[in-house]
Design an enzyme around this catalytic site. Structure first.
Site, PDB file in Angstrom:
ATOM      1  N   ASP A 246       0.794  -1.234   0.000  1.00  0.00           N
ATOM      2  CA  ASP A 246       0.000   0.000   0.000  1.00  0.00           C
ATOM      3  C   ASP A 246       0.833   1.294   0.000  1.00  0.00           C
ATOM      4  OD1 ASP A 246      -1.491  -2.243   0.867  1.00  0.00           O
ATOM      5  OD2 ASP A 246      -2.941  -0.992   1.942  1.00  0.00           O
TER       6      ASP A 246
ATOM      7  N   ASN B  38     -10.269  -1.284   0.455  1.00  0.00           N
ATOM      8  CA  ASN B  38     -11.458  -0.650   1.036  1.00  0.00           C
ATOM      9  C   ASN B  38     -11.520   0.859   0.807  1.00  0.00           C
ATOM     10  OD1 ASN B  38      -9.211  -1.153   2.920  1.00  0.00           O
ATOM     11  ND2 ASN B  38     -10.371   0.178   4.296  1.00  0.00           N
ATOM     12  N   HIS B  39     -10.404   1.488   0.408  1.00  0.00           N
ATOM     13  CA  HIS B  39     -10.442   2.929   0.125  1.00  0.00           C
ATOM     14  C   HIS B  39     -10.589   3.222  -1.372  1.00  0.00           C
ATOM     15  CE1 HIS B  39      -9.739   3.808   4.272  1.00  0.00           C
ATOM     16  NE2 HIS B  39      -8.612   3.124   4.286  1.00  0.00           N
TER      17      HIS B  39
ATOM     18  N   HIS C  30      -3.328  -4.443   3.365  1.00  0.00           N
ATOM     19  CA  HIS C  30      -4.305  -3.690   4.170  1.00  0.00           C
ATOM     20  C   HIS C  30      -3.823  -3.328   5.570  1.00  0.00           C
ATOM     21  CE1 HIS C  30      -8.035  -2.112   5.840  1.00  0.00           C
ATOM     22  NE2 HIS C  30      -7.987  -3.001   6.795  1.00  0.00           N
TER      23      HIS C  30
ATOM     24  N   HIS D 188      -0.844  -2.704   6.598  1.00  0.00           N
ATOM     25  CA  HIS D 188       0.291  -1.781   6.491  1.00  0.00           C
ATOM     26  C   HIS D 188       1.497  -2.217   7.324  1.00  0.00           C
ATOM     27  CE1 HIS D 188      -2.182   1.942   4.959  1.00  0.00           C
ATOM     28  NE2 HIS D 188      -2.466   0.816   4.320  1.00  0.00           N
TER      29      HIS D 188
END
Ligand code: FE2
Ligand code: FE2
Length: 272
Positions: free
Chosen positions: A13, A72-73, A180, A182
Site C-alpha cells: 500500500d 477498502n479505500h 491492508h 500496512h
C-alpha cells in the site's frame, strides 16, 4: 502450456505523496537489482492517504507500473469511478457488488508473458458484498488458459482469512499476497503446492507514523477517544514489497521481502 518464467515485484500500500515518491525514487534501483518482469502496486491510500485519483494512477502506470490494486479505500475519490471502468490496468476487489465501479481482475502482458492480477477483499471487518472464497473460483475460471501466472492481492484485516486463502489457492496460482494492515509479516514462503504466500506485504510510506498517520494525532485519538484530524506522516519513508520468482507457469520458486528505507536527501537505496 509451455513454461514462461516471470519475476513479480509487488509493492505494498502506497500511503500519500510520500509513498508515491518513495516508490518512484526506489523503483529504478529495484529494477536493476531484481529485474522484475512485472511491477504491481497496491495504491488504495496514495491520494493524501485515502483513495487514488486518475492523475496519480496515470503517473504510476506511466512510470512502468504494470497494474494497480486497491482495497477498502478504492472509492474515496469520486473522480476515480469512471477511470476504474475505463482503465483495464487498475483493479478493485473482485468480490465487491457487481454494481460498484471497476473490475476485479485484469491480465497484463510483458515479453509475451501474461499475468492475471486479481484483487480480493476479506469479508471479516471489511465491507465486501460477496464472499472472497467463492468469487475467486469465478475469476480463476475466467482466467483459465488465458494467463501464464496469477497474482492475487487479498486485501484483508484478519490474518486467518489471508492464511486460509493461501492454503485454498495453493498450487493454483503463482502468488497470494496480503495487504491492508500496512505492517509486514514474517511468514513469506512458498507453500507446498507452489504458491508464493505472505500474510501482509506492509506499506510504502512513513514508518514513523501509525500505519501512515502522524503518530501524535493517532496517539491523541487513541488516548482521548475524541475526534482528531488525521494527516499523513512524513517521517521515515520505507518501501515494503515482495519479489516472487517463478520458473514454471503458475508455480513460484521463491518469495523474498523487500524492506527498503528511502533517504530523500541522498536518493539512494540501501538495505536489503
Ligand atoms: Fe491500505
Ligand atoms: Fe485497506
Amino acid at each position: 502450456m509451455p513454461d514462461r518464467p516471470a519475476t513479480i515485484l509487488f509493492v505494498g500500500d502506497l500511503v500519500g505523496g510520500l509513498g508515491r515518491r518513495t516508490l518512484l525514487a526506489l523503483l529504478p534501483g529495484l529494477r536493476e537489482r531484481y529485474e522484475p518482469t512485472f511491477v504491481i502496486v497496491n495504491a488504495e491510500n496514495v491520494a493524501g492517504g485515502l483513495g487514488i485519483t486518475p492523475k496519480i494512477a496515470d503517473e504510476l502506470l506511466g512510470s512502468g507500473v504494470d497494474a494497480i490494486t486497491l482495497g477498502n479505500h478504492a472509492y474515496h475519490r469520486k473522480e476515480i469511478y469512471s477511470y476504474l471502468d475505463d482503465e483495464p490496468r487498475i483493479v478493485r476487489p473482485a468480490n465487491y457488488l457487481r454494481s460498484q465501479p471497476g473490475r476485479g481482475h485484469t491480465v497484463v502482458e510483458r515479453d509475451g508473458i501474461r499475468l492475471g492480477v486479481v484483487n480480493l477483499s476479506g469479508n471479516l471487518f471489511l465491507r465486501a458484498g460477496r464472499p472472497a472464497f467463492t468469487e475467486i473460483e469465478n475469476v480463476l475460471g475466467q482466467l483459465e488458459g488465458a494467463v501464464d501466472h496469477v497474482l492475487v492481492d487479498m486485501h484483508a484485516e484478519a490474518t486467518s482469512e489471508k492464511v486460509g486463502l493461501g492454503w485454498y489457492l495453493d498450487g493454483r496460482v503463482t502468488a497470494v499476497v496480503g495487504t491492508h494492515t500496512h505492517v509486514p509479516t514474517a511468514d513469506a514462503r512458498v507453500l507446498p503446492g507452489g504458491t508464493a504466500y505472505i500474510t501482509d506485504v506492509g506499506m510504502t510510506g512513513p514508518r514513523g507514523g501509525v500505519i501512515g498517520v502522524k503518530k501524535e494525532q493517532a496517539i491523541e485519538s487513541l488516548r482521548t477517544h475524541m475526534s482528531v484530524r488525521f494527516e499523513t506522516s512524513a517521517d521515515d519513508p520505507w518501501l515494503n514489497g515482495v519479489v516472487i520468482r517463478a520458473s514454471q507457469s503458475l508455480r513460484a520458486d521463491r518469495i523474498e521481502q523487500v524492506l527498503a528505507p528511502w533517504e530523500p536527501s541522498t536518493a539512494t537505496m540501501s538495505g536489503p
